[in-house]
Enzyme design. Sequence first.
Site, PDB file in Angstrom:
ATOM      1  N   HIS A  98     -46.411  91.659 -15.772  1.00 60.18           N
ATOM      2  CA  HIS A  98     -45.792  91.902 -17.082  1.00 60.18           C
ATOM      3  C   HIS A  98     -46.641  91.250 -18.164  1.00 60.18           C
ATOM      4  CE1 HIS A  98     -44.166  88.201 -15.362  1.00 60.18           C
ATOM      5  NE2 HIS A  98     -44.047  87.744 -16.590  1.00 60.18           N
ATOM      6  N   HIS A 100     -46.422  89.521 -21.865  1.00 56.98           N
ATOM      7  CA  HIS A 100     -45.568  88.937 -22.899  1.00 56.98           C
ATOM      8  C   HIS A 100     -46.116  89.344 -24.266  1.00 56.98           C
ATOM      9  CE1 HIS A 100     -43.609  85.771 -20.299  1.00 56.98           C
ATOM     10  NE2 HIS A 100     -44.676  86.027 -19.569  1.00 56.98           N
TER      11      HIS A 100
HETATM   12  P1  AMP Z   1     -43.683  84.590 -16.244  1.00 57.86           P
HETATM   13  O1  AMP Z   1     -43.572  83.096 -16.209  1.00 57.86           O
HETATM   14  O2  AMP Z   1     -44.925  85.061 -16.937  1.00 57.86           O
HETATM   15  O3  AMP Z   1     -43.492  85.186 -14.873  1.00 57.86           O
HETATM   16  O4  AMP Z   1     -42.508  85.084 -17.183  1.00 57.86           O
HETATM   17  C1  AMP Z   1     -41.285  85.561 -16.710  1.00 57.86           C
HETATM   18  C2  AMP Z   1     -40.413  85.771 -17.907  1.00 57.86           C
HETATM   19  O5  AMP Z   1     -39.328  86.567 -17.519  1.00 57.86           O
HETATM   20  C3  AMP Z   1     -39.838  84.470 -18.494  1.00 57.86           C
HETATM   21  O6  AMP Z   1     -40.240  84.355 -19.848  1.00 57.86           O
HETATM   22  C4  AMP Z   1     -38.343  84.652 -18.337  1.00 57.86           C
HETATM   23  O7  AMP Z   1     -37.615  84.131 -19.436  1.00 57.86           O
HETATM   24  C5  AMP Z   1     -38.208  86.165 -18.252  1.00 57.86           C
HETATM   25  N1  AMP Z   1     -37.037  86.616 -17.519  1.00 57.86           N
HETATM   26  C6  AMP Z   1     -36.663  86.265 -16.259  1.00 57.86           C
HETATM   27  N2  AMP Z   1     -35.517  86.889 -15.914  1.00 57.86           N
HETATM   28  C7  AMP Z   1     -35.162  87.666 -16.978  1.00 57.86           C
HETATM   29  C8  AMP Z   1     -34.067  88.542 -17.242  1.00 57.86           C
HETATM   30  N3  AMP Z   1     -33.081  88.748 -16.332  1.00 57.86           N
HETATM   31  N4  AMP Z   1     -34.015  89.155 -18.448  1.00 57.86           N
HETATM   32  C9  AMP Z   1     -34.983  88.950 -19.365  1.00 57.86           C
HETATM   33  N5  AMP Z   1     -36.054  88.140 -19.172  1.00 57.86           N
HETATM   34  C10 AMP Z   1     -36.135  87.499 -17.997  1.00 57.86           C
END
Ligand code: AMP
Length: 133
Positions: A98, A100
């Site tokens: 993903h 950001h």
């Molecule tokens: P990463 O550390 O790059 O894997 O980022 C994962 C991101 O996913 C974090 O910023 C979390 O806040 C976000 N995240 C995890 N679960 C959810 C969810 N159910 N809805 C929206 N965002 C999420």
Amino acid sequence: METVFTRIRDKQIPACWIYEDDQCFVILDHNPIVKGHCLVISKDPTPTLETTPDSRLAHMILVAKKVDAKLRACLNCDATNIVINNGPAAGQEVPHLHIHVIPRYQSSSMAISFTHEPYKPGEMADLEGRLKL
Ligand code: AMP
């Protein structure tokens, strides 16, 4: 492999959806660094850059560009941070690729902070040689 994002993709858990096409979708991060923080998420849960086909990566960065434009137009932000945490050692919590897209404002003093690691003499030139693509 099931991840929190495959569960969102499959509507098993709710999220705030901004966009969807055949390759990716965009939701609001539920724990935003800045309000409006979006995630451009691959529909196929490849974990990292290396395991993701080039065509999908190219598509996702173009979707991130559209999200950036929308955030600037809608939230009046001045800039965005576009970030991929590419593997657990880089802080990736969800092993499902993903991007950001984080709105940023001139007036804000917040900075995404990294510490710096100075080179020893000769080390930078050595790396230049080893890292040439
Ligand atoms: P990463 O550390 O790059 O894997 O980022 C994962 C991101 O996913 C974090 O910023 C979390 O806040 C976000 N995240 C995890 N679960 C959810 C969810 N159910 N809805 C929206 N965002 C999420």
